[in-house]
Scaffold this motif. Structure first.
Motif, mmCIF file in Angstrom:
data_model
loop_
_atom_site.group_PDB
_atom_site.id
_atom_site.type_symbol
_atom_site.label_atom_id
_atom_site.label_comp_id
_atom_site.label_asym_id
_atom_site.label_seq_id
_atom_site.Cartn_x
_atom_site.Cartn_y
_atom_site.Cartn_z
ATOM 1 N N PHE A 1 1.094 7.457 -9.040
ATOM 2 C CA PHE A 1 -0.072 6.905 -9.196
ATOM 3 C C PHE A 1 -0.222 5.780 -10.360
ATOM 4 C CE2 PHE A 1 -2.450 10.189 -6.327
ATOM 5 C CZ PHE A 1 -1.844 9.773 -5.478
ATOM 6 N N THR A 2 0.172 6.320 -11.336
ATOM 7 C CA THR A 2 0.152 5.490 -12.658
ATOM 8 C C THR A 2 1.116 4.517 -12.556
ATOM 9 O OG1 THR A 2 -0.550 7.374 -14.054
ATOM 10 C CG2 THR A 2 0.645 5.631 -15.305
ATOM 11 N N GLU A 3 2.261 4.529 -12.223
ATOM 12 C CA GLU A 3 3.459 3.506 -11.760
ATOM 13 C C GLU A 3 2.936 2.386 -10.873
ATOM 14 O OE1 GLU A 3 6.735 0.971 -11.848
ATOM 15 O OE2 GLU A 3 5.840 2.373 -13.278
ATOM 16 N N LEU A 4 2.179 3.017 -9.683
ATOM 17 C CA LEU A 4 1.731 2.237 -8.551
ATOM 18 C C LEU A 4 0.513 1.380 -9.273
ATOM 19 C CD1 LEU A 4 1.483 4.828 -5.812
ATOM 20 C CD2 LEU A 4 2.856 2.839 -5.821
ATOM 21 N N LYS A 5 -0.241 1.839 -10.063
ATOM 22 C CA LYS A 5 -1.300 1.103 -10.563
ATOM 23 C C LYS A 5 -0.782 -0.023 -11.588
ATOM 24 C CE LYS A 5 -5.191 3.041 -9.331
ATOM 25 N NZ LYS A 5 -6.095 2.183 -8.383
ATOM 26 N N ARG A 6 0.502 0.362 -12.192
ATOM 27 C CA ARG A 6 0.908 -0.673 -13.022
ATOM 28 C C ARG A 6 1.419 -1.818 -12.125
ATOM 29 N NH1 ARG A 6 5.753 -2.364 -14.844
ATOM 30 N NH2 ARG A 6 6.729 -1.120 -13.244
ATOM 31 N N ARG A 7 1.890 -1.549 -10.866
ATOM 32 C CA ARG A 7 2.408 -2.748 -10.092
ATOM 33 C C ARG A 7 1.471 -3.410 -9.355
ATOM 34 N NH1 ARG A 7 7.999 -0.029 -7.218
ATOM 35 N NH2 ARG A 7 8.624 1.222 -8.975
ATOM 36 N N ASN A 8 0.208 -2.872 -9.508
ATOM 37 C CA ASN A 8 -1.062 -3.280 -8.499
ATOM 38 C C ASN A 8 -0.846 -3.009 -7.042
ATOM 39 O OD1 ASN A 8 -2.549 -4.249 -10.917
ATOM 40 N ND2 ASN A 8 -1.110 -6.186 -10.917
ATOM 41 N N ILE A 9 -0.445 -1.923 -7.092
ATOM 42 C CA ILE A 9 -0.230 -1.378 -5.494
ATOM 43 C C ILE A 9 -1.260 -0.726 -5.061
ATOM 44 C CG2 ILE A 9 1.189 -0.238 -3.911
ATOM 45 C CD1 ILE A 9 3.700 -0.798 -5.635
ATOM 46 N N LEU A 10 -1.867 -1.149 -3.827
ATOM 47 C CA LEU A 10 -3.295 -0.334 -3.380
ATOM 48 C C LEU A 10 -2.714 1.296 -2.954
ATOM 49 C CD1 LEU A 10 -4.899 -2.949 -0.898
ATOM 50 C CD2 LEU A 10 -5.806 -2.077 -3.034
ATOM 51 N N ILE A 11 -3.483 2.259 -3.412
ATOM 52 C CA ILE A 11 -3.358 3.437 -2.968
ATOM 53 C C ILE A 11 -4.570 3.855 -1.788
ATOM 54 C CG2 ILE A 11 -3.292 5.968 -3.934
ATOM 55 C CD1 ILE A 11 -2.444 4.646 -6.670
ATOM 56 N N SER A 12 -3.757 4.654 -0.991
ATOM 57 C CA SER A 12 -5.118 5.183 0.092
ATOM 58 C C SER A 12 -4.942 6.774 0.257
ATOM 59 C CB SER A 12 -4.806 4.602 1.385
ATOM 60 O OG SER A 12 -3.479 4.870 2.053
ATOM 61 N N LEU B 1 0.640 -1.180 0.087
ATOM 62 C CA LEU B 1 0.019 0.103 0.111
ATOM 63 C C LEU B 1 1.057 1.326 0.040
ATOM 64 C CD1 LEU B 1 -3.463 0.674 1.748
ATOM 65 C CD2 LEU B 1 -1.270 2.186 2.434
ATOM 66 N N PHE B 2 0.564 2.140 -0.747
ATOM 67 C CA PHE B 2 1.070 3.577 -0.742
ATOM 68 C C PHE B 2 0.018 4.646 -0.367
ATOM 69 C CE2 PHE B 2 1.869 7.757 -2.674
ATOM 70 C CZ PHE B 2 3.316 7.759 -2.738
ATOM 71 N N HIS B 3 0.201 5.252 0.829
ATOM 72 C CA HIS B 3 -0.504 6.265 1.537
ATOM 73 C C HIS B 3 -0.044 7.761 1.301
ATOM 74 C CE1 HIS B 3 -3.357 8.195 4.330
ATOM 75 N NE2 HIS B 3 -2.408 8.782 4.783
ATOM 76 N N THR B 4 -1.009 8.630 1.103
ATOM 77 C CA THR B 4 -0.808 10.171 1.060
ATOM 78 C C THR B 4 -2.034 10.859 1.107
ATOM 79 O OG1 THR B 4 0.324 11.729 -0.256
ATOM 80 C CG2 THR B 4 -1.080 10.443 -1.613
#
Length: 315
Positions: free
Chosen positions: A143-154, A123-126
């Protein structure tokens, strides 16, 4: 199994006016509070925003190390630490003046932030003061890179008055970042500052429509919290504190404890990436109890996982 998170956003000092001549400095910043809480919940936590090389930056650095928060190497800035002047207005309520121009925690570009994202995070939080117009070009590629890695964003919307001179531009920046998130926290006060003057639940549902199979947490202070997904609505009251000291950091503690418990229940996630009602309800209760334990103490004092579990059993 170890759970790893990363946090990006302000770490600052609240300068509380004791009188006309004296100020008392306290560590603060919503994302930094979340990092502190994640560490207390025994999550491996990386704090990615640059820290200043000034005296306050050194204090933040030493504090993070003592709390078990992981800091990337060579991530200091020669720009100053952000400050928030806190004083009492004519009605006796706390008022804030933010000093957020040319400061350390925003001294980063998109490429550098992406380079700092650890491998294997869940998870990545901001949120909060990182959601300003000048940071959109940093956060969107991230965020685009996090989505590519399938990492949750809060994302904690956590609106603040006086952050930007152009309030409409500030609102537009926040709303442009919301669709990237998987889990969003918004308060009834945030909704009003976003210009959403509908009833809080209706406003939270408007935020939910911007997410792709996401979760929205609506907080309403003493009136509790409501969790919304495309198929579920779970409302719960607050746990009554044994003694109320102050509400500093209560929202940060609630959201971070909720996220920590939800991540621990990852096995409850179905194949379509939806969470079970049981996992969501357990996380909601966990976050609410953590917030109650926080308000029983002075300042932001996030509890440990064990402390929350013991309180849930006892109360």
């Amino acid at each position: 199994m170890s759970i790893t998170t990363a946090v990006f956003g302000e770490a600052l000092f609240d300068l509380i006016a004791l009188n006309d001549e004296q100020l008392s400095a306290h560590i603060g910043g919503s994302p930094f509070n979340v990092a502190r809480s994640f560490a207390k919940q025994e999550l491996e936590t990386y704090y990615l925003s640059p820290l200043a090389t000034d005296r306050y930056g050194d204090r933040l650095y030493d504090y993070a190390v003592a709390e078990g928060i992981q800091l990337p190497a060579d991530n200091r800035s020669f720009l100053p630490t952000s400050l928030a002047l806190v004083y009492t207005d004519a009605e006796g309520q706390p008022d804030y003046r933010l000093y957020r121009q040319s400061i350390a925690d925003l001294d980063i570009d998109a490429q550098r932030l992406i380079e700092l994202i650890p491998e294997g995070i869940e998870l990545f939080h901001t949120g909060s003061l990182a959601l300003v117009p000048s940071m959109v070009d940093v956060l969107v590629p991230c965020f685009t890179e996090l989505k590519r890695r399938n990492i949750l964003i809060s994302l904690d919307i956590n609106m603040r008055k006086g952050v930007e001179r152009d309030n409409e531009k500030y609102i537009a920046a926040v709303l442009s970042l919301v669709p990237f998130a998987d889990i969003v926290k918004v308060s009834d006060e945030d909704l009003l500052l976003l210009g959403i003057d509908a009833a809080p639940l209706e406003g939270a549902q408007q935020i939910l429509t911007q997410l792709d199979n996401g979760i929205v947490l609506l907080t309403e202070g003493a009136n509790g919290a409501t969790l919304l997904t495309s198929t579920q609505s779970i409302a719960r009251p607050v746990y009554t504190p044994t003694v109320f000291t102050d509400a500093v950091g209560a929202g940060d503690t609630f959201f971070s404890a909720f996220l920590a418990q939800l991540l621990r229940g990852q096995q409850e996630v179905a194949d379509d990436n939806s969470w079970s009602e049981e996992a969501l309800t357990q996380a909601l209760h966990f976050g609410l109890m953590a917030a109650t334990l926080n308000v029983e103490q002075q300042g932001c004092q996030p509890p440990s996982q064990e402390e929350v579990l013991d309180a849930l059993k006892a109360r």
